[in-house]
Scaffold this active site. Structure first.
Site, PDB file in Angstrom:
ATOM      1  N   TYR A  57      -2.366  14.833   3.024  1.00 57.18           N
ATOM      2  CA  TYR A  57      -1.937  13.396   2.869  1.00 57.18           C
ATOM      3  C   TYR A  57      -2.715  13.152   1.649  1.00 57.18           C
ATOM      4  CZ  TYR A  57      -0.877   8.522   2.476  1.00 57.18           C
ATOM      5  OH  TYR A  57      -0.209   7.302   2.307  1.00 57.18           O
ATOM      6  N   MET A 109       0.850  -1.259   0.188  1.00 59.92           N
ATOM      7  CA  MET A 109       0.098  -0.058  -0.100  1.00 59.92           C
ATOM      8  C   MET A 109       0.801   1.227   0.045  1.00 59.92           C
ATOM      9  SD  MET A 109      -3.033  -1.200  -0.428  1.00 59.92           S
ATOM     10  CE  MET A 109      -3.946  -2.446  -0.034  1.00 59.92           C
ATOM     11  N   SER A 110       0.711   2.330   0.831  1.00 59.06           N
ATOM     12  CA  SER A 110       1.162   3.470   0.811  1.00 59.06           C
ATOM     13  C   SER A 110       2.844   3.517   1.297  1.00 59.06           C
ATOM     14  CB  SER A 110       0.751   4.518   1.387  1.00 59.06           C
ATOM     15  OG  SER A 110      -0.477   4.941   0.752  1.00 59.06           O
ATOM     16  N   VAL A 111       3.293   2.185   1.728  1.00 55.98           N
ATOM     17  CA  VAL A 111       4.728   2.088   2.035  1.00 55.98           C
ATOM     18  C   VAL A 111       5.613   2.137   0.774  1.00 55.98           C
ATOM     19  CG1 VAL A 111       6.533   0.359   2.491  1.00 55.98           C
ATOM     20  CG2 VAL A 111       4.592   0.510   4.388  1.00 55.98           C
ATOM     21  N   LYS A 159       5.041   4.533  -1.114  1.00 56.01           N
ATOM     22  CA  LYS A 159       5.409   6.101  -1.312  1.00 56.01           C
ATOM     23  C   LYS A 159       6.821   6.399  -0.880  1.00 56.01           C
ATOM     24  CE  LYS A 159       0.824   8.107  -0.847  1.00 56.01           C
ATOM     25  NZ  LYS A 159      -0.220   6.815  -0.942  1.00 56.01           N
TER      26      LYS A 159
END
Length: 412
Positions: free
Chosen positions: A237, A131-133, A135
């Site tokens: 965010y 997921m947003s890891v 990013k």
């Protein structure tokens, strides 16, 4: 999409016990598919997040031909380690993992495996969606290209992607995109189907298109984002920032995101397994949430960061890349975002910075994905999960004290 007949607690929702996707073919009541969106429902997602490649198109991140970098073992008995949650409740580290729907966890201390566990559908060799890891990988690659002189953070976004001139990013700088201080008419509310995050998911391939509605590609969708307010006022965010940053990386490097990650980090750090990104209808990677890795390889990346761009005596990128992240962002700009579990934190180059006395910082993703780096304790914790709630406010009260408790214990 949640099945009300199934209790929403960790033991009752175990994907192996429930038998999701078993049989050849699986019976209709055990099938999980993309078309009906069931792969995103709870408890089905407890299987899906460990099997994304069976659901949506992906592109490989090659690990290269060399052997994996060593992860020596010095295992510690952390199961009974006391943890006090943010609400003051006493628990143990083992119970904290169960209660926050952990799928896999690797704890490194000074580069050695101190603790490793897998639950449910995940195995050691198997990738799980970050997921947003994702990013923070995108941000780190951006930092590398800045150090290479290929990207100027002060430059306008349009210097690299002129197609965004008429969008909200038309008068934004690369740094504002990196730190998510852009003023965008875009909402990211995971519990509201009318929120713009659902349109982004359809564009990037992680949700089925609406019936009869032409579906834009990810890059086409980014050109439609409007502006509200002013840039560089507050942190907000919004994943579309990261996907714009990934577009800048492609233009500046001449490589796809998967090729860039493979050549600059994955091969160099000695990954054990290939990784993969989810892609849209044109094969464009989701730089904001589509990376899948094994838990050990996520921990290896954390160790590269803890080492200031070096691991096992091999330098991947300059220490300045990590220093430019860990210095943190503007806490005054971060505070209005109102994260109750992250007081005093900031956001810098797609990383979450705690500003605590250990200098801890994190990559974070919905449903409980985490990469926790504690420089003072010399600890890295890579954790994948399938929490029923997307927002991390649901598990932070347990996971953040648990990470700190592990780091303190391993410091001795």
């Amino acid at each position: 999409m949640t099945n009300p007949a199934l209790p929403a607690n960790p033991e009752a929702s175990d994907p192996v016990t429930l038998g999701w996707m078993t049989g050849f073919p699986p019976p209709p009541d055990k099938a999980i598919t993309y078309a009906d969106g069931s792969f995103r429902a709870f408890p089905q997602l407890r299987w899906s997040w460990s099997h994304v490649r069976q659901i949506v198109p992906t592109v490989n991140v090659w690990r290269g031909t060399g052997g994996p970098s060593p992860l020596p073992r010095d295992e510690q008995d952390l199961d009974a380690l006391p943890v006090t949650t943010m609400e003051g409740r006493a628990t143990t580290f083992a119970r904290a993992l169960v209660d926050t729907y952990a799928d896999g966890i690797v704890v490194l201390h000074r580069g050695r495996i101190a603790f490793e566990r897998y639950f449910g559908a995940l195995k050691a060799h198997q990738p799980h969606i970050g997921m947003s890891v994702t990013k923070s990988f995108t941000g780190t690659l951006a930092g590398i290209l800045v150090a290479d002189g290929l990207i100027d953070p002060a430059a306008p976004v349009t210097a690299y992607v002129p197609e965004l001139a008429s969008s909200a990013f038309g008068d934004a700088t690369v740094r504002q995109v990196m730190d998510m201080t852009t003023g965008l008419a875009y909402s990211e509310i995971y519990t509201d189907p009318s929120s713009d995050i659902f349109a982004l998911r359809r564009a990037n391939g992680m949700a089925p298109p609406l019936p009869g509605v032409p579906q834009p590609s990810l890059l086409e969708y980014l050109t439609t984002i409007g502006k509200t307010g002013e840039h560089d006022r507050v942190f907000a965010y919004k994943t579309v920032n990261t996907d714009v940053l990934a577009w800048i990386l492609r233009r500046a490097s001449g490589l796809s995101l998967s090729e860039l990650l493979s050549t600059r980090i994955w091969q160099q750090m000695g990954a054990e397994e290939d990784a993969h990104y989810t892609v849209d209808k044109l094969g464009i990677e989701s730089g904001g949430g589509g990376l899948n890795t094994t838990t050990r390889d996520l921990a290896r990346f954390g160790e590269v960061m803890r080492g200031g761009g070096m691991v096992n005596g091999r330098r991947l990128f300059p220490t300045s890349v990590v220093e430019a992240i860990t210095c943190g962002g503007d806490r005054a700009k971060f505070a209005p975002a109102g994260y109750p579990t992250l007081p005093g934190w900031s956001y810098r180059t797609q990383w979450w910075i705690s500003h605590d006395d250990h200098g801890a910082y994190m990559a974070r993703g919905v449903h409980g994905q985490s990469l926790y780096i504690n420089p003072k304790a010399e600890v890295v914790i890579a954790r994948y999960a399938s929490h029923p709630a997307a927002g991390n406010v649901a598990n932070d009260p347990i996971t953040l004290p648990a990470f700190r408790a592990v780091a303190t214990a391993l410091m001795g």
